[in-house]
Design a protein around this motif. Structure first.
Motif, PDB file in Angstrom:
ATOM      1  N   VAL A 113       0.514  -0.632   0.254  1.00  0.00           N
ATOM      2  CA  VAL A 113       0.320   0.002  -0.013  1.00  0.00           C
ATOM      3  C   VAL A 113       1.265   1.416   0.060  1.00  0.00           C
ATOM      4  N   SER A 114       2.017   1.403   0.584  1.00  0.00           N
ATOM      5  CA  SER A 114       2.908   2.520   1.026  1.00  0.00           C
ATOM      6  C   SER A 114       3.555   3.048  -0.326  1.00  0.00           C
ATOM      7  N   ALA A 115       4.070   1.647  -1.112  1.00  0.00           N
ATOM      8  CA  ALA A 115       4.421   1.691  -2.398  1.00  0.00           C
ATOM      9  C   ALA A 115       3.800   2.039  -3.240  1.00  0.00           C
ATOM     10  N   SER A 116       2.746   2.052  -3.315  1.00  0.00           N
ATOM     11  CA  SER A 116       1.855   1.535  -5.100  1.00  0.00           C
ATOM     12  C   SER A 116       1.264   3.591  -4.631  1.00  0.00           C
ATOM     13  N   ALA A 117       1.156   3.944  -2.924  1.00  0.00           N
ATOM     14  CA  ALA A 117       0.269   5.705  -2.870  1.00  0.00           C
ATOM     15  C   ALA A 117       0.741   6.038  -4.201  1.00  0.00           C
ATOM     16  N   LEU A 118       0.021   7.032  -4.513  1.00  0.00           N
ATOM     17  CA  LEU A 118       0.458   7.952  -5.525  1.00  0.00           C
ATOM     18  C   LEU A 118       0.462   8.872  -5.414  1.00  0.00           C
ATOM     19  N   SER A 119       0.544   9.585  -3.317  1.00  0.00           N
ATOM     20  CA  SER A 119       0.330  10.894  -3.284  1.00  0.00           C
ATOM     21  C   SER A 119       0.545  10.550  -1.549  1.00  0.00           C
ATOM     22  N   PHE A 120       1.051  11.845  -1.019  1.00  0.00           N
ATOM     23  CA  PHE A 120       1.372  11.718   0.719  1.00  0.00           C
ATOM     24  C   PHE A 120      -0.164  11.533   0.778  1.00  0.00           C
ATOM     25  N   ASP A 121      -1.080  12.250   0.792  1.00  0.00           N
ATOM     26  CA  ASP A 121      -2.932  12.395   1.535  1.00  0.00           C
ATOM     27  C   ASP A 121      -3.534  10.956   1.331  1.00  0.00           C
ATOM     28  N   GLU A 122      -2.512   9.770   0.003  1.00  0.00           N
ATOM     29  CA  GLU A 122      -3.715   8.589  -0.186  1.00  0.00           C
ATOM     30  C   GLU A 122      -1.989   7.596   0.779  1.00  0.00           C
ATOM     31  N   LEU A 123      -1.382   7.952   0.797  1.00  0.00           N
ATOM     32  CA  LEU A 123      -0.391   7.150   1.798  1.00  0.00           C
ATOM     33  C   LEU A 123      -0.859   6.573   3.085  1.00  0.00           C
ATOM     34  N   MET A 124      -0.920   8.064   3.700  1.00  0.00           N
ATOM     35  CA  MET A 124      -2.244   7.757   4.806  1.00  0.00           C
ATOM     36  C   MET A 124      -2.823   7.096   4.885  1.00  0.00           C
ATOM     37  N   GLU A 125      -3.672   7.912   4.660  1.00  0.00           N
ATOM     38  CA  GLU A 125      -5.508   7.276   4.095  1.00  0.00           C
ATOM     39  C   GLU A 125      -5.223   5.500   4.076  1.00  0.00           C
ATOM     40  N   ALA A 126      -4.941   5.049   3.069  1.00  0.00           N
ATOM     41  CA  ALA A 126      -4.774   3.614   2.497  1.00  0.00           C
ATOM     42  C   ALA A 126      -3.702   3.108   4.107  1.00  0.00           C
ATOM     43  N   SER A 127      -2.769   3.550   4.563  1.00  0.00           N
ATOM     44  CA  SER A 127      -1.858   2.150   5.434  1.00  0.00           C
ATOM     45  C   SER A 127      -2.662   2.669   6.795  1.00  0.00           C
ATOM     46  N   LEU A 128      -3.484   3.967   7.470  1.00  0.00           N
ATOM     47  CA  LEU A 128      -4.197   3.531   8.348  1.00  0.00           C
ATOM     48  C   LEU A 128      -5.494   2.685   7.798  1.00  0.00           C
ATOM     49  N   SER A 129      -6.214   2.792   6.696  1.00  0.00           N
ATOM     50  CA  SER A 129      -7.192   1.595   6.477  1.00  0.00           C
ATOM     51  C   SER A 129      -7.131   0.228   6.513  1.00  0.00           C
ATOM     52  N   LYS A 130      -5.672  -0.106   5.756  1.00  0.00           N
ATOM     53  CA  LYS A 130      -5.011  -1.543   5.764  1.00  0.00           C
ATOM     54  C   LYS A 130      -4.647  -2.022   6.984  1.00  0.00           C
ATOM     55  N   THR A 131      -4.410  -1.054   7.705  1.00  0.00           N
ATOM     56  CA  THR A 131      -3.931  -2.009   9.101  1.00  0.00           C
ATOM     57  C   THR A 131      -5.021  -1.814  10.134  1.00  0.00           C
ATOM     58  N   MET A 132      -6.193  -0.922  10.068  1.00  0.00           N
ATOM     59  CA  MET A 132      -7.593  -1.387  11.033  1.00  0.00           C
ATOM     60  C   MET A 132      -7.815  -2.698  10.299  1.00  0.00           C
ATOM     61  N   GLU A 133      -8.121  -2.479   9.285  1.00  0.00           N
ATOM     62  CA  GLU A 133      -8.344  -3.854   8.402  1.00  0.00           C
ATOM     63  C   GLU A 133      -7.628  -5.292   9.064  1.00  0.00           C
ATOM     64  N   LEU A 134      -5.978  -5.383   8.157  1.00  0.00           N
ATOM     65  CA  LEU A 134      -5.461  -6.341   8.975  1.00  0.00           C
ATOM     66  C   LEU A 134      -5.460  -7.058  10.494  1.00  0.00           C
ATOM     67  N   LEU A 135      -5.366  -6.118  11.563  1.00  0.00           N
ATOM     68  CA  LEU A 135      -5.156  -6.174  12.948  1.00  0.00           C
ATOM     69  C   LEU A 135      -6.766  -6.290  13.235  1.00  0.00           C
ATOM     70  N   ASP A 136      -7.912  -6.081  12.639  1.00  0.00           N
ATOM     71  CA  ASP A 136      -9.373  -6.141  13.206  1.00  0.00           C
ATOM     72  C   ASP A 136      -9.501  -5.007  14.531  1.00  0.00           C
ATOM     73  N   PHE A 137      -8.949  -3.733  13.950  1.00  0.00           N
ATOM     74  CA  PHE A 137      -9.020  -2.489  14.583  1.00  0.00           C
ATOM     75  C   PHE A 137     -10.145  -2.203  14.961  1.00  0.00           C
TER      76      PHE A 137
END
Length: 789
Positions: free
Chosen positions: A399-423
């Motif tokens: 997710v971090s490597a494929s993000a095209l912008s800084f904002d996309e990186l933060m949003e996608a990384s947060l969403s994926k962390t919550m999804e994978l670790l069930d937060f």
């Protein structure tokens, strides 16, 4: 079978005829159930006749007779009598009668195959002492005492088998009427225990049977004829005693040998590092080796007699019953069990069970061998956890490597962390430019009250100062001793456990992610490690985003400078070139020479700018090769250059190229002309071979020194002796050739003679006949579209 229907008289009356007072009789059917017994059975065995009728004979023997045996080894002999289908030899044994007396019992079995009593079995227990005369009864009692003494010898600790047999040989003469003139010896294998006397006619022998094998003989006798004996030398009871004694000695020797084997096996089992136990079908432990003591914490004397699965609190993968069922069916069972030591610690073992059956085929005991695999299971669990963490990290990295912008990186990384670790909750914070406040950029699952109350957080307040200033991860968990500030923070975010993970880029905190759960009350150490690793990866992504922005800015700035070079400076050079041409025409003598040198250097500067522009385009433009007519491109580019000869050897080839092919010829030939001068001859030769085309640029000017041939296409500084600016054109030529998947190199025009000129060679991929069938081939043919300029 109904026996009364096959007889013409009352069978009970027929059986009562056999009712001798000193002989106990059991009449059995084919299933070994008692049909009839006499009163003597009560005196000898201790069971009333009316109680015995209908019971299984094996049950009667096990319940009433075996406990009275003085020699437990006789039990096997008695059971064999009941299982025999023919008439086995009688066996003798010493028992305590129901009245408490000791008697010598002779047991025999008769199987009736035909007649009115067909398939019946008659078991006789004969009390030898009661059958003999009064004087012989005393002899029997002496024999009984002697047999007891033999039994006690085998029970004496510290005596070897040889010492026991020698002692027995010293006792046996007392069983004869004239012990002072008697001798005895026991031969076991090649060893003689007792007196070694010459052969005598007055001797009595009995085989020594050990584990069913004739291993020796017991012999008693007289060295000379005993006094006053005209008839038989030995009494019948003396012969009976000798056989009884030999049978007892054989059985006790077998037990002793078995005990020695078991002792050796036990010693070997104590050497193993695996915990070895033996337990009966009731689960009670009968053997417990030293490794089991060390593994579980109980000494052998403490464990023996305990129920193994209760003692160790064994947890089975399915159930004890199913494991036992498979063991009985197959004879072995393997699996993994969880047990608990004396100190309460948990141990995982790889267990192997082997079933031992008795002589009757029934399950007797279970050998259990356990190997401690707790460490291995923990390591496997650790590997699984690490693999799971790596999987999560890989997805975050993706997710971090494929993000095209800084904002996309933060949003996608947060969403994926919550999804994978069930937060349930997540907030991504970024520091403002003044680094005094953290702004919530993205929220997921946060309560509405937090939106209104927390438009930003001051990084100097607790607990944000630990995260945003010190760069430390903080965890707030539901605990009994939870402080008021921590409790308020959890209430504010609406969770039971909250993790605050800083995001660090180039050792500077740029933000943080807060994730929380409404279900779990704490974070495990692996979860904390994983969250901090995720924070570092997101921080690295932030750094990459920052560097990317810097790189884009630098690229824009470099393009600006190149645009200035290629446009504004070129315009200035054009004007300067025009005035230099006028000066050359107007001036004479040395002034005209100086003006010509100025014009030459202005032209060199123009060429350098062209090369820089070409190098920039080669790096920026995508590689889209197409078939190009090599001859048309080469002729167009070399037409205006004097003293250049173009030769084609073979057919005119087509090559895979693009608009930079013309620049390749101009860069390479132009560089050589500037070095060797305009008057030198240059020959360009084109040769086609199989799937590639070889182009050679040969000249008669000064060659290239051997020490720079390897690096001439790679260096950015002017080479000594090659002339200023030459390197840049050769570097551009190399880039273009490599763009076409070709090779470029330089060698002597005449091998070994660099002073006779140089030969620059490069290869291009030829267009093969099968390539002409490619879709769109005709549209990409025109050579005019491929010219550079």
């Amino acid at each position: 079978m109904n026996y009364t229907e096959t007889l013409d008289f009352d069978p009970l009356q027929a059986f009562s005829i056999l009712g001798e007072p000193s002989i106990g009789i059991l009449v059995l059917d084919r299933d070994r159930n008692v049909l009839w017994c006499n009163d003597a059975v009560r005196d000898i065995i201790g069971i009333p006749p009316d109680t015995a009728i209908g019971k299984n004979a094996l049950q009667i023997i096990d319940t009433y007779l075996l406990p009275r045996l003085q020699d437990p080894a006789c039990a096997h002999c008695l059971r064999n009598l009941l299982h025999a289908e023919t008439e086995p030899p009688p066996c003798g044994c010493l028992i305590h009668t129901a009245s408490g007396e000791t008697c010598l019992l002779s047991c025999s079995c008769q199987y009736i195959p035909t007649g009115p009593f067909q398939d019946m079995i008659v078991i006789r227990f004969r009390d030898i002492c009661r059958q003999e005369s009064f004087t012989r009864v005393h002899a029997h009692k002496a024999h009984l005492t002697l047999l007891s003494e033999i039994s006690r010898l085998f029970e004496t600790e510290g005596l070897s088998a040889g010492e026991i047999l020698t002692a027995i040989a010293g006792l046996l003469p007392t069983a004869l009427r004239y012990p002072d003139q008697a001798y005895a010896r026991i031969v076991l294998g090649d060893t003689v225990h007792g007196r070694d006397v010459p052969e005598t006619p007055w001797r009595l022998t009995a085989d020594l049977i050990v584990h069913g094998n004739r291993d020796g003989v017991v012999e008693v006798g007289y060295t000379k004829q005993p006094p006053g004996e005209a008839g038989e030398v030995f009494l019948r009871e003396e012969s009976v005693f000798l056989h009884l004694a030999a049978g007892m000695i054989g059985r006790l020797l077998g037990r002793l040998q078995t005990a020695e084997v078991l002792e050796r096996q036990t010693a070997l089992l104590d050497l193993t590092h695996d915990a070895v136990t033996v337990w009966g079908m009731d689960g009670r432990i009968t053997f417990w080796n030293r490794a089991a003591e060390e593994e579980y914490g109980w000494r052998g004397d403490e464990a023996l007699g305990q129920v193994t699965h209760d003692l160790l609190q064994t947890h089975f993968p399915t159930s004890l019953e199913s494991s036992i069922a498979e063991l009985v069916r197959t004879g072995h069972w393997e699996g993994e069990l969880v047990k608990f030591r004396r100190d309460g610690s948990r141990v995982v073992v790889a267990t192997r069970w082997a079933l031992q059956r008795g002589s009757d085929g029934k399950p007797l005991s279970i050998l259990e061998i356990n190997s401690d695999i707790t460490g291995r299971k923990c390591a496997e669990a650790e590997i699984r956890m690490r693999n799971s963490q790596l999987a999560v990290l890989n997805q975050i990295i993706t997710v971090s490597a494929s993000a095209l912008s800084f904002d996309e990186l933060m949003e996608a990384s947060l969403s994926k962390t919550m999804e994978l670790l069930d937060f349930d909750l997540g907030v991504a914070y970024l520091l403002d430019s003044e680094r005094t406040r953290a702004l919530p950029k993205y929220r997921r699952g946060t309560p509405a009250s937090l939106h209104h109350r927390q438009r930003f957080v001051s990084i100097h307040n607790w607990p944000y100062n630990f995260v945003f200033i010190a760069g430390q991860a903080r965890y707030f968990e539901q605990q009994e001793q939870l402080g008021s500030m921590e409790a308020e923070l959890l209430r504010e975010y609406g969770v039971r456990a909250l993790a605050a993970i800083p995001l660090v880029a180039e050792s500077v905190v740029v933000g943080a992610i807060f994730v929380g759960s409404r279900e779990k009350e704490s974070f495990s150490l692996p979860e904390k490690n994983l969250l901090e690793a995720i924070g570092k990866e997101i921080g690295a992504g932030v750094l990459r985003s920052m560097l990317h922005k810097k790189l884009e800015a630098a690229n824009r700035e470099a393009n600006l400078y190149i645009d200035i070079l290629t446009h504004d400076i070129r315009n200035a050079e054009n004007v300067a070139s025009l005035y230099s041409d006028l000066l050359v025409e107007m001036l004479e003598g040395s002034a005209a020479e100086y003006a010509d040198k100025v014009r030459t250097n202005i032209m060199k500067g123009t060429e350098i700018i062209k090369h820089v522009s070409t190098i920039r385009k080669v790096h920026q433009e995508p590689v889209l090769l197409r078939p190009v007519h090599l001859d048309s491109v080469a002729r167009d580019e070399l037409r205006d250059i004097p003293n250049v000869t173009l030769q084609f050897r073979g057919s005119v080839p087509e090559v895979w190229a693009d608009e930079f092919l013309g620049e390749l010829f101009k860069s390479l030939v132009g560089s050589r002309i500037r070095y060797i001068g305009p008057d030198a001859a240059i020959t360009v030769t084109v040769e086609e071979s199989s799937d590639e085309v070889l182009v050679s640029v040969e000249d008669s000017g000064p060659g290239v020194p051997d020490e720079v041939k390897e690096d001439i296409f790679h260096r950015f500084e002017p080479e000594k002796g090659l002339g200023t600016g030459t390197y840049l054109g050769l570097y551009a030529a190399r880039l273009i050739v490599e763009r076409y998947d070709g090779r470029i190199w330089v060698e002597d025009r005449v091998e070994g003679s660099p002073e006779l000129g140089a030969a620059f060679r490069f290869t291009l991929r030829a267009v093969l006949p099968e390539d002409r069938n490619l879709p769109g081939y005709e549209e990409t043919l025109p050579g005019e579209e491929s010219r550079g300029g």
